[in-house]
Design a protein around this motif. Structure first.
Motif, PDB file in Angstrom:
ATOM      1  N   ARG A  91       0.793  -1.222   0.000  1.00 41.70           N
ATOM      2  CA  ARG A  91       0.000   0.000   0.000  1.00 41.70           C
ATOM      3  C   ARG A  91       0.831   1.281   0.000  1.00 41.70           C
ATOM      4  N   GLN A  92       2.141   1.117  -0.140  1.00 44.01           N
ATOM      5  CA  GLN A  92       2.990   2.306  -0.241  1.00 44.01           C
ATOM      6  C   GLN A  92       3.258   2.610  -1.713  1.00 44.01           C
ATOM      7  N   ASP A  93       3.247   3.885  -2.027  1.00 39.10           N
ATOM      8  CA  ASP A  93       3.463   4.299  -3.408  1.00 39.10           C
ATOM      9  C   ASP A  93       4.862   3.914  -3.883  1.00 39.10           C
ATOM     10  N   GLY A  94       4.990   3.791  -5.185  1.00 42.05           N
ATOM     11  CA  GLY A  94       6.309   3.581  -5.759  1.00 42.05           C
ATOM     12  C   GLY A  94       7.136   4.863  -5.706  1.00 42.05           C
ATOM     13  N   HIS A  95       8.435   4.725  -5.925  1.00 44.23           N
ATOM     14  CA  HIS A  95       9.327   5.883  -5.840  1.00 44.23           C
ATOM     15  C   HIS A  95      10.322   5.865  -6.987  1.00 44.23           C
ATOM     16  N   VAL A  96      10.752   7.045  -7.355  1.00 40.48           N
ATOM     17  CA  VAL A  96      11.761   7.216  -8.395  1.00 40.48           C
ATOM     18  C   VAL A  96      13.107   7.461  -7.728  1.00 40.48           C
ATOM     19  N   THR A  97      14.153   6.905  -8.297  1.00 41.56           N
ATOM     20  CA  THR A  97      15.506   7.127  -7.764  1.00 41.56           C
ATOM     21  C   THR A  97      16.392   7.676  -8.878  1.00 41.56           C
ATOM     22  N   ILE A  98      17.407   8.404  -8.467  1.00 36.39           N
ATOM     23  CA  ILE A  98      18.418   8.885  -9.412  1.00 36.39           C
ATOM     24  C   ILE A  98      19.786   8.623  -8.786  1.00 36.39           C
ATOM     25  N   THR A  99      20.720   8.149  -9.595  1.00 39.46           N
ATOM     26  CA  THR A  99      22.017   7.712  -9.070  1.00 39.46           C
ATOM     27  C   THR A  99      23.148   8.168  -9.987  1.00 39.46           C
ATOM     28  N   LEU A 100      24.191   8.711  -9.394  1.00 34.91           N
ATOM     29  CA  LEU A 100      25.417   9.047 -10.116  1.00 34.91           C
ATOM     30  C   LEU A 100      26.489   8.053  -9.683  1.00 34.91           C
ATOM     31  N   LYS A 101      27.005   7.286 -10.644  1.00 36.00           N
ATOM     32  CA  LYS A 101      27.893   6.161 -10.326  1.00 36.00           C
ATOM     33  C   LYS A 101      29.229   6.300 -11.048  1.00 36.00           C
ATOM     34  N   GLU A 102      30.308   6.073 -10.314  1.00 35.81           N
ATOM     35  CA  GLU A 102      31.659   6.089 -10.881  1.00 35.81           C
ATOM     36  C   GLU A 102      32.278   4.710 -10.703  1.00 35.81           C
ATOM     37  N   THR A 103      32.749   4.128 -11.793  1.00 30.98           N
ATOM     38  CA  THR A 103      33.303   2.769 -11.774  1.00 30.98           C
ATOM     39  C   THR A 103      34.750   2.802 -12.239  1.00 30.98           C
ATOM     40  N   TYR A 104      35.586   2.011 -11.555  1.00 30.78           N
ATOM     41  CA  TYR A 104      37.001   1.878 -11.943  1.00 30.78           C
ATOM     42  C   TYR A 104      37.307   0.401 -12.176  1.00 30.78           C
ATOM     43  N   THR A 105      37.866   0.096 -13.342  1.00 29.20           N
ATOM     44  CA  THR A 105      38.257  -1.274 -13.692  1.00 29.20           C
ATOM     45  C   THR A 105      39.756  -1.279 -13.947  1.00 29.20           C
ATOM     46  N   PRO A 106      40.570  -1.790 -13.004  1.00 23.34           N
ATOM     47  CA  PRO A 106      42.029  -1.692 -13.127  1.00 23.34           C
ATOM     48  C   PRO A 106      42.576  -2.378 -14.367  1.00 23.34           C
ATOM     49  N   TRP A 107      42.048  -3.548 -14.706  1.00 19.86           N
ATOM     50  CA  TRP A 107      42.563  -4.261 -15.870  1.00 19.86           C
ATOM     51  C   TRP A 107      41.482  -5.171 -16.445  1.00 19.86           C
ATOM     52  N   PRO A 119      38.297  -8.996 -13.816  1.00 20.79           N
ATOM     53  CA  PRO A 119      38.294  -9.678 -12.515  1.00 20.79           C
ATOM     54  C   PRO A 119      37.954  -8.761 -11.348  1.00 20.79           C
ATOM     55  N   LEU A 120      38.072  -7.460 -11.543  1.00 23.71           N
ATOM     56  CA  LEU A 120      37.737  -6.535 -10.451  1.00 23.71           C
ATOM     57  C   LEU A 120      37.159  -5.250 -11.026  1.00 23.71           C
ATOM     58  N   THR A 121      35.976  -4.920 -10.563  1.00 21.85           N
ATOM     59  CA  THR A 121      35.407  -3.594 -10.811  1.00 21.85           C
ATOM     60  C   THR A 121      35.046  -3.016  -9.454  1.00 21.85           C
ATOM     61  N   THR A 122      35.291  -1.751  -9.273  1.00 20.60           N
ATOM     62  CA  THR A 122      35.000  -1.137  -7.982  1.00 20.60           C
ATOM     63  C   THR A 122      34.661   0.332  -8.186  1.00 20.60           C
ATOM     64  N   GLY A 123      34.107   0.944  -7.172  1.00 17.66           N
ATOM     65  CA  GLY A 123      33.741   2.348  -7.295  1.00 17.66           C
ATOM     66  C   GLY A 123      32.767   2.781  -6.221  1.00 17.66           C
ATOM     67  N   LEU A 124      32.097   3.850  -6.479  1.00 18.76           N
ATOM     68  CA  LEU A 124      31.127   4.404  -5.536  1.00 18.76           C
ATOM     69  C   LEU A 124      29.998   5.072  -6.299  1.00 18.76           C
ATOM     70  N   TYR A 125      28.899   5.252  -5.626  1.00 13.51           N
ATOM     71  CA  TYR A 125      27.792   5.976  -6.236  1.00 13.51           C
ATOM     72  C   TYR A 125      26.936   6.672  -5.170  1.00 13.51           C
ATOM     73  N   ILE A 126      26.327   7.747  -5.591  1.00 15.66           N
ATOM     74  CA  ILE A 126      25.432   8.530  -4.738  1.00 15.66           C
ATOM     75  C   ILE A 126      24.013   8.324  -5.243  1.00 15.66           C
ATOM     76  N   ASN A 127      23.144   7.939  -4.324  1.00 16.55           N
ATOM     77  CA  ASN A 127      21.769   7.621  -4.706  1.00 16.55           C
ATOM     78  C   ASN A 127      20.789   8.510  -3.951  1.00 16.55           C
ATOM     79  N   LYS A 128      19.772   8.998  -4.663  1.00 17.29           N
ATOM     80  CA  LYS A 128      18.742   9.829  -4.062  1.00 17.29           C
ATOM     81  C   LYS A 128      17.372   9.253  -4.407  1.00 17.29           C
ATOM     82  N   ILE A 129      16.504   9.140  -3.389  1.00 18.02           N
ATOM     83  CA  ILE A 129      15.145   8.625  -3.583  1.00 18.02           C
ATOM     84  C   ILE A 129      14.160   9.779  -3.430  1.00 18.02           C
TER      85      ILE A 129
END
Length: 216
Positions: A91-107, A119-129
């Motif tokens: 019974r809770q309404d749906g929500h929209v999200t927006i995300t800015l994501k930065e990914t680093y793949t060494p090799w 074999p490795l991807t890593t990074g960070l992201y900021i998410n807003k609901i």
């Protein structure tokens, strides 16, 4: 008569030298203009998104899609902007999200002509609901200090892996298609887990799955 001829010859030489300098200056100016136009075209071309992602879960909605860019000497950096949604539940309404994501793949490991492995991807992201129950500043209905964090914004970190298949047999199909998974957590989970032995690692770590499509 001889003096007149010499004078005429010197005048012709002077004119020829001046003409040559003007021609050279013209070509130099045109060359600089062409180089400047080329730089402007390259800058505008770099703003065109080069890849799209479709991701399931990951604290950015049940399903989210993005457009983004990859860059660096070995294309090891990616920046993506996601738009996602949380469906209506209980019974809770749906929500929209927006995300800015930065990914680093060494090799990247080339398995054969068509497949490669990251074999490795890593990074960070900021998410807003966005929604009534998600806020940035504490509403008046709560006593001061009841929540010390912004409910609608989370800072996330992640690690993962990816497998990529080339699509460049024909330019109509784009460049490549990748399948990836990631384990992620966010700032609130980590703060809650510090000094709390009842919270186990799998309580604060989430799994997400995704597809990356590089157009060119």
């Amino acid at each position: 008569m001889k003096t007149t001829i010499i004078t005429v010859l010197l005048s012709l030489l002077s004119f020829h030298s001046s003409f040559a300098e003007n021609i050279q200056e013209y070509f130099d100016r045109e060359n600089r203009k062409t180089q400047k136009e080329e730089r402007i075209r390259n800058r505008w071309a770099s703003l065109i998104p080069k890849q799209n992602k479709l991701q399931f879960a990951g604290s950015m909605g049940m399903l989210s899609g993005s457009f983004g860019w990859y860059y660096g000497k070995k294309n090891q950096w990616e920046t993506d902007l996601f738009l996602g949604f949380i469906p209506k539940m209980n019974r809770q309404d749906g929500h929209v999200t927006i995300t800015l994501k930065e990914t680093y793949t060494p090799w990247r490991i080339q398995l054969n002509d068509d497949f490669s492995y990251e074999p490795l991807t890593t990074g960070l992201y900021i998410n807003k609901i966005f929604g009534e129950y998600f806020w940035n500043n504490l509403p008046e209905r709560y006593p001061e200090g009841y929540y010390f964090w912004a409910v609608n914004t989370r800072f996330n970190i992640f690690v993962g892996q990816a497998v990529t298949v080339k699509l460049n047999k024909s330019p109509l199909f784009g460049k490549e298609l990748s399948f990836y998974y990631e384990f992620s957590t966010n700032d609130l989970y980590l703060i809650s887990a510090i000094g709390n032995q009842s919270i186990r690692p799998w309580d604060i770590i989430g799994l997400s799955l995704g597809i990356r499509y590089r157009v060119f």
